[in-house]
Enzyme design. Structure first.
Site, mmCIF file in Angstrom:
data_model
loop_
_atom_site.group_PDB
_atom_site.id
_atom_site.type_symbol
_atom_site.label_atom_id
_atom_site.label_comp_id
_atom_site.label_asym_id
_atom_site.label_seq_id
_atom_site.Cartn_x
_atom_site.Cartn_y
_atom_site.Cartn_z
ATOM 1 N N GLU A 171 -38.172 26.907 -77.823
ATOM 2 C CA GLU A 171 -37.836 26.773 -79.245
ATOM 3 C C GLU A 171 -38.609 27.755 -80.111
ATOM 4 O OE1 GLU A 171 -36.025 23.641 -80.683
ATOM 5 O OE2 GLU A 171 -35.192 23.361 -78.686
ATOM 6 N N HIS A 245 -41.223 19.533 -83.264
ATOM 7 C CA HIS A 245 -41.834 20.841 -83.001
ATOM 8 C C HIS A 245 -43.314 20.739 -83.345
ATOM 9 C CE1 HIS A 245 -37.719 22.906 -83.785
ATOM 10 N NE2 HIS A 245 -37.969 22.950 -82.485
ATOM 11 N N CYS A 366 -40.944 26.241 -91.105
ATOM 12 C CA CYS A 366 -39.744 26.408 -90.265
ATOM 13 C C CYS A 366 -38.907 27.591 -90.728
ATOM 14 C CB CYS A 366 -38.855 25.172 -90.346
ATOM 15 S SG CYS A 366 -39.691 23.633 -89.988
HETATM 16 O O1 SUG Z 1 -33.880 22.109 -84.909
HETATM 17 N N1 SUG Z 1 -32.597 20.795 -87.915
HETATM 18 C C1 SUG Z 1 -33.497 21.708 -87.240
HETATM 19 C C2 SUG Z 1 -34.797 21.818 -87.993
HETATM 20 C C3 SUG Z 1 -35.694 22.885 -87.436
HETATM 21 C C4 SUG Z 1 -37.070 22.866 -88.003
HETATM 22 N N2 SUG Z 1 -37.836 23.924 -87.488
HETATM 23 C C5 SUG Z 1 -39.168 23.876 -87.216
HETATM 24 N N3 SUG Z 1 -39.826 22.761 -87.183
HETATM 25 N N4 SUG Z 1 -39.744 24.983 -86.956
HETATM 26 C C6 SUG Z 1 -33.750 21.259 -85.799
HETATM 27 O O2 SUG Z 1 -33.833 20.047 -85.583
HETATM 28 C C7 SUG Z 1 -30.468 19.685 -88.306
HETATM 29 C C8 SUG Z 1 -29.005 20.065 -88.427
HETATM 30 C C9 SUG Z 1 -28.141 18.918 -88.805
HETATM 31 O O3 SUG Z 1 -28.461 17.769 -88.473
HETATM 32 O O4 SUG Z 1 -27.082 19.145 -89.451
HETATM 33 C C10 SUG Z 1 -31.301 20.744 -87.581
HETATM 34 O O5 SUG Z 1 -30.803 21.458 -86.754
#
Ligand code: SUG
Length: 441
Positions: A171, A245, A366
């Site tokens: 990731e 994460h 993020c």
């Molecule tokens: O991968 N949310 C992302 C958020 C990513 C956050 N990134 C870090 N922590 N670096 C994920 O979970 C939600 C999309 C939705 O539900 O429509 C989403 O993909």
């Protein structure tokens, strides 16, 4: 060698929506099915970049990716014209449609893992795009991300672009923290995984996204000099509390590491290892701030995103803290931050409104990928992607012209969104000057 940290950030895409696609990401689970505000989301992202710019942090803007991605719809047997495919998928497979329309590439911390040239034995910058293989909607990002990063870091003499890993879930930089004395001196890279290769119990409620085998492979293919990589396991209890994460529970800036006491599997013993390894690798003392659970519960760490902040070097060499508004509104985190400002840990605090992204589990950390570059490497960056006031104004106008105010889940069935999305992404890639490379991604 003189080096600076650049922040790569994606313009939020025109199809930003809430589909509840990420189990274990509590905000995504909670807001799935709500209406989103793509125009506000994109402006909020730009305002975050303006805050960084005012602090003197150099930035590069990546374009949003083409959506919908048609391949998965065809693979599921949908055919006919674009409009017919979308209409049929909306009726028969709404989650799949939301997935291929997701604007999730906005979270650039998941774009790739990057090791600066100061850490690598061949003295080149190593980049591996994340495979994001644990979430189908996010795995769609990888080919486009790889193309965008090649366009952003074009010079083969300086930059090594690896293919995404195929062996295990990866990731990207959301699970990597680089510590160092100064950006230009060799550092210690922490690779944090949720799923161990063998033995250790993983989380019980949610799946772990980063796998140990992936972290190990990254450290090896990035040619990190001996002693410069440290692999650590996330605390499974934290993952079960919504820390999907590691950047939801820990953050670093040079020799400063701010972590929750429950971040790592072995607690204080892991922190001792980091301290010791930092001493050896970076020839200095780690400045460690541990937030105890009595002070801030895991639940509140996840709700406020205190650790999902950006800690960046200021002109005077101090650290500025940029975090979400939610931390200002929570008495516990706002008091803690004021204390850290008063004792000089942070030179300044900046609270940004990122509510649209936060509702999908994406805070300030993020939304950006950190890339440490020497002065000569930085000269190789394409000037058209460099953030400044002029680019900001042009992107803001593009958003107002092409983005919808509001998007309900049912609006994904609207065939006119196909053309609107295409027009917005075309305009953004043209504006950033990477059109054809990206289209062929
Ligand atoms: O991968 N949310 C992302 C958020 C990513 C956050 N990134 C870090 N922590 N670096 C994920 O979970 C939600 C999309 C939705 O539900 O429509 C989403 O993909």
């Amino acid at each position: 060698m003189n080096a600076r940290e650049f922040e790569f950030a994606s313009l939020v895409g025109p199809t930003h929506n809430y589909a509840g696609l990420s189990p274990g990401n509590l905000a995504s689970e909670r807001h799935g099915g709500n209406a989103s505000r793509p125009r506000a989301a994109a402006h909020q992202g730009l305002e975050r970049m303006a805050t960084l710019h005012a602090l003197g942090v150099p930035q590069l803007v990546l374009p949003p990716q083409p959506r919908p991605v048609w391949g998965p719809l065809r693979d599921h047997g949908f055919d006919g014209s674009d409009a017919q495919m979308v209409e049929r998928a909306a009726r028969d497979a709404p989650q799949l449609l939301a997935s291929v329309y997701s604007a999730s590439c906005m979270w650039a911390a998941n774009a790739a893992s990057v090791s600066p040239s100061a850490d690598t034995t061949d003295c080149r910058v190593h980049v591996t795009p994340a495979n994001l293989s644990r979430e189908p909607h996010r795995a769609l990002e990888t080919p486009f991300t790889a193309a965008a990063l090649r366009a952003a870091l074009p010079d083969r003499a300086y930059f090594v672009h690896h293919p995404a890993l195929s062996i295990a879930g990866d990731e990207g930089a959301a699970n990597q923290i680089r510590l160092c004395s100064e950006h230009g001196t060799p550092g210690l890279e922490l690779f944090v995984f949720g799923q161990a290769e063998r033995g250790a119990q993983g989380p019980r409620l949610h799946h772990a996204r980063q796998e140990e085998a992936a972290s190990r492979q990254l450290a090896s293919q990035h040619r990190l000099a001996p002693g410069r990589a440290l692999l650590l396991q996330q605390n499974p209890v934290a993952i079960d509390a919504g820390v999907f994460h590691n950047d939801v529970i820990a953050s670093g800036d040079r020799s400063l590491l701010v972590v929750h006491e429950d971040a790592f599997r072995n607690g204080a013993a892991d922190l001792d290892v980091i301290r010791e390894r930092f001493r050896k690798a970076c020839d200095g003392e780690l400045r460690l701030i541990v937030v105890e659970r009595e002070r801030l519960s895991l639940a509140d760490a996840v709700a406020t995103y205190l650790f999902n902040c950006q800690m960046v070097e200021t002109a005077s060499g101090g650290t500025a803290w940029i975090g979400p508004r939610e931390c200002q509104e929570h008495p516990g985190t706002s008091r803690l931050l004021e204390e850290l400002r008063a004792d000089g840990t942070f030179e300044s605090l900046h609270f940004v409104d990122l509510r649209e992204s936060m509702r999908n589990g994406g805070g300030p950390a993020c939304l950006r990928l950190r890339v440490v570059l020497t002065d000569s490497e930085a000269e190789a960056l394409p000037s058209g992607m460099r953030y400044d006031e002029h680019l900001h104004a042009r992107l803001a106008a593009l958003i107002d012209r092409h983005y919808r105010e509001r998007l309900e889940p049912a609006d994904l069935a609207d065939p006119s969104l196909i053309e609107e999305s295409r027009a917005a992404v075309d305009a953004a890639t043209a504006l950033l000057g990477i059109g054809s490379v990206y289209q062929n991604g």
